[in-house]
Enzyme design. Sequence first.
Site, PDB file in Angstrom:
ATOM      1  N   GLU A 103       0.840  -1.201   0.000  1.00 50.96           N
ATOM      2  CA  GLU A 103       0.000   0.000   0.000  1.00 50.96           C
ATOM      3  C   GLU A 103       0.872   1.246   0.000  1.00 50.96           C
ATOM      4  O   GLU A 103       2.002   1.221   0.489  1.00 50.96           O
ATOM      5  CB  GLU A 103      -0.871   0.018   1.266  1.00 50.96           C
ATOM      6  CG  GLU A 103      -2.317  -0.363   1.037  1.00 50.96           C
ATOM      7  CD  GLU A 103      -3.112   0.684   0.279  1.00 50.96           C
ATOM      8  OE1 GLU A 103      -2.529   1.509  -0.455  1.00 50.96           O
ATOM      9  OE2 GLU A 103      -4.351   0.681   0.414  1.00 50.96           O
ATOM     10  N   ASP A 104       0.325   2.346  -0.519  1.00 51.63           N
ATOM     11  CA  ASP A 104       1.038   3.625  -0.412  1.00 51.63           C
ATOM     12  C   ASP A 104       0.925   4.153   1.010  1.00 51.63           C
ATOM     13  O   ASP A 104       1.908   4.598   1.600  1.00 51.63           O
ATOM     14  CB  ASP A 104       0.502   4.650  -1.429  1.00 51.63           C
ATOM     15  CG  ASP A 104      -1.013   4.804  -1.424  1.00 51.63           C
ATOM     16  OD1 ASP A 104      -1.705   4.089  -0.663  1.00 51.63           O
ATOM     17  OD2 ASP A 104      -1.522   5.639  -2.185  1.00 51.63           O
ATOM     18  N   ASP A 107      -4.288   4.843   6.328  1.00 53.28           N
ATOM     19  CA  ASP A 107      -4.859   6.035   6.960  1.00 53.28           C
ATOM     20  C   ASP A 107      -5.912   5.557   7.973  1.00 53.28           C
ATOM     21  O   ASP A 107      -5.554   5.175   9.083  1.00 53.28           O
ATOM     22  CB  ASP A 107      -5.435   6.899   5.826  1.00 53.28           C
ATOM     23  CG  ASP A 107      -6.021   8.228   6.266  1.00 53.28           C
ATOM     24  OD1 ASP A 107      -5.365   8.934   7.034  1.00 53.28           O
ATOM     25  OD2 ASP A 107      -7.126   8.565   5.822  1.00 53.28           O
ATOM     26  N   PHE A 157      -2.336  15.695   5.336  1.00 53.93           N
ATOM     27  CA  PHE A 157      -2.578  15.292   3.952  1.00 53.93           C
ATOM     28  C   PHE A 157      -1.315  15.482   3.125  1.00 53.93           C
ATOM     29  O   PHE A 157      -0.733  16.558   3.086  1.00 53.93           O
ATOM     30  CB  PHE A 157      -3.735  16.085   3.337  1.00 53.93           C
ATOM     31  CG  PHE A 157      -4.115  15.555   1.989  1.00 53.93           C
ATOM     32  CD1 PHE A 157      -4.861  14.393   1.871  1.00 53.93           C
ATOM     33  CD2 PHE A 157      -3.680  16.187   0.829  1.00 53.93           C
ATOM     34  CE1 PHE A 157      -5.183  13.876   0.628  1.00 53.93           C
ATOM     35  CE2 PHE A 157      -3.999  15.669  -0.422  1.00 53.93           C
ATOM     36  CZ  PHE A 157      -4.753  14.505  -0.520  1.00 53.93           C
ATOM     37  N   ARG A 170       0.740  12.399  -8.567  1.00 54.24           N
ATOM     38  CA  ARG A 170       1.344  11.083  -8.348  1.00 54.24           C
ATOM     39  C   ARG A 170       2.764  11.024  -8.911  1.00 54.24           C
ATOM     40  O   ARG A 170       3.583  10.207  -8.501  1.00 54.24           O
ATOM     41  CB  ARG A 170       0.523   9.981  -9.024  1.00 54.24           C
ATOM     42  CG  ARG A 170      -0.876   9.793  -8.456  1.00 54.24           C
ATOM     43  CD  ARG A 170      -1.442   8.457  -8.930  1.00 54.24           C
ATOM     44  NE  ARG A 170      -2.882   8.329  -8.755  1.00 54.24           N
ATOM     45  CZ  ARG A 170      -3.476   7.944  -7.620  1.00 54.24           C
ATOM     46  NH1 ARG A 170      -2.759   7.670  -6.553  1.00 54.24           N
ATOM     47  NH2 ARG A 170      -4.787   7.830  -7.564  1.00 54.24           N
TER      48      ARG A 170
HETATM   49  P1  IMP Z   1      -7.692   4.210   4.317  1.00 59.56           P
HETATM   50  O1  IMP Z   1      -8.685   3.219   3.818  1.00 59.56           O
HETATM   51  O2  IMP Z   1      -8.358   5.351   5.042  1.00 59.56           O
HETATM   52  O3  IMP Z   1      -6.577   3.597   5.138  1.00 59.56           O
HETATM   53  O4  IMP Z   1      -7.084   4.967   3.090  1.00 59.56           O
HETATM   54  C1  IMP Z   1      -6.236   4.397   2.247  1.00 59.56           C
HETATM   55  C2  IMP Z   1      -6.176   5.156   0.943  1.00 59.56           C
HETATM   56  O5  IMP Z   1      -6.560   6.538   1.065  1.00 59.56           O
HETATM   57  C3  IMP Z   1      -4.749   5.188   0.493  1.00 59.56           C
HETATM   58  O6  IMP Z   1      -4.441   4.053  -0.249  1.00 59.56           O
HETATM   59  C4  IMP Z   1      -4.692   6.465  -0.318  1.00 59.56           C
HETATM   60  O7  IMP Z   1      -5.086   6.206  -1.638  1.00 59.56           O
HETATM   61  C5  IMP Z   1      -5.696   7.382   0.327  1.00 59.56           C
HETATM   62  N1  IMP Z   1      -5.036   8.344   1.260  1.00 59.56           N
HETATM   63  C6  IMP Z   1      -4.998   8.304   2.612  1.00 59.56           C
HETATM   64  N2  IMP Z   1      -4.306   9.340   3.118  1.00 59.56           N
HETATM   65  C7  IMP Z   1      -3.873  10.056   2.054  1.00 59.56           C
HETATM   66  C8  IMP Z   1      -3.061  11.259   1.938  1.00 59.56           C
HETATM   67  O8  IMP Z   1      -2.585  11.880   2.903  1.00 59.56           O
HETATM   68  N3  IMP Z   1      -2.831  11.667   0.666  1.00 59.56           N
HETATM   69  C9  IMP Z   1      -3.320  11.031  -0.446  1.00 59.56           C
HETATM   70  N4  IMP Z   1      -4.053   9.902  -0.374  1.00 59.56           N
HETATM   71  C10 IMP Z   1      -4.333   9.432   0.870  1.00 59.56           C
HETATM   72 MG    MG Z   2      -4.133   3.939  -2.342  1.00 61.87          MG
END
Ligand code: IMP
Ligand code: MG
Length: 183
Positions: A103-104, A107, A157, A170
């Site tokens: 994963e990138d 969050d 963010f 990106r």
């Molecule tokens: P989660 O399901 O809330 O853990 O979110 C995961 C996805 O939200 C990541 O794979 C990102 O694509 C996006 N995301 C979460 N935080 C950020 C951020 O700070 N910048 C850009 N994309 C984010």
């Molecule tokens: Mg993502």
Amino acid sequence: MKEVTYEGHTFVPYISRESIDARIQELGKEIVRDYAEKAPLFICVLNGAFPFASDLFRASEGIDAQITFIRLKSYAGMGSTGTIKEVIGLQEDVSGRNIIVVEDIVDTGHTIAHLLRGLKEKGAADIKVATLLFKPEALEEPDINPDYVGFRIPKKFIIGFGLDLNERARDLNDIYVLKTQCD
Ligand code: IMP
Ligand code: MG
């Protein structure tokens, strides 16, 4: 590295490409050590994870690893929508495989939790998570604890190195943070 602006929001340099590279090399060494003889299957979560997955996969040379891709979408603008859409599904048979989900960023953790449930249902032998970035303070899934973490960061963010603002930014080689959140 200088400030960049997208959709009227200014972002300032946060993590340099050099630091990212160095950290990915370290993670690769850990994976090589942990997965000798285990031939893992990397699952890259598109779109955001592709630069990280590309570098991490090659930093993990020598363990007979394979890679495949899945595309999930949960974010719109600067916040999670709370629902996860599978835009491109998984083609590979994961039963009995040692999986490394790439994963990138983790969050809220909803995306990864959703994916892990699916992989367990499909009979994966073992599942670990590698994420370039982790926001522990944003985590809403108590069972999620990424195994390989590039950088732990506060709830801010960020964009760049695969991370986007509405599909833009990106391509940035470094990671940037929203200027209004930089201190
Ligand atoms: P989660 O399901 O809330 O853990 O979110 C995961 C996805 O939200 C990541 O794979 C990102 O694509 C996006 N995301 C979460 N935080 C950020 C951020 O700070 N910048 C850009 N994309 C984010
Ligand atoms: Mg993502």
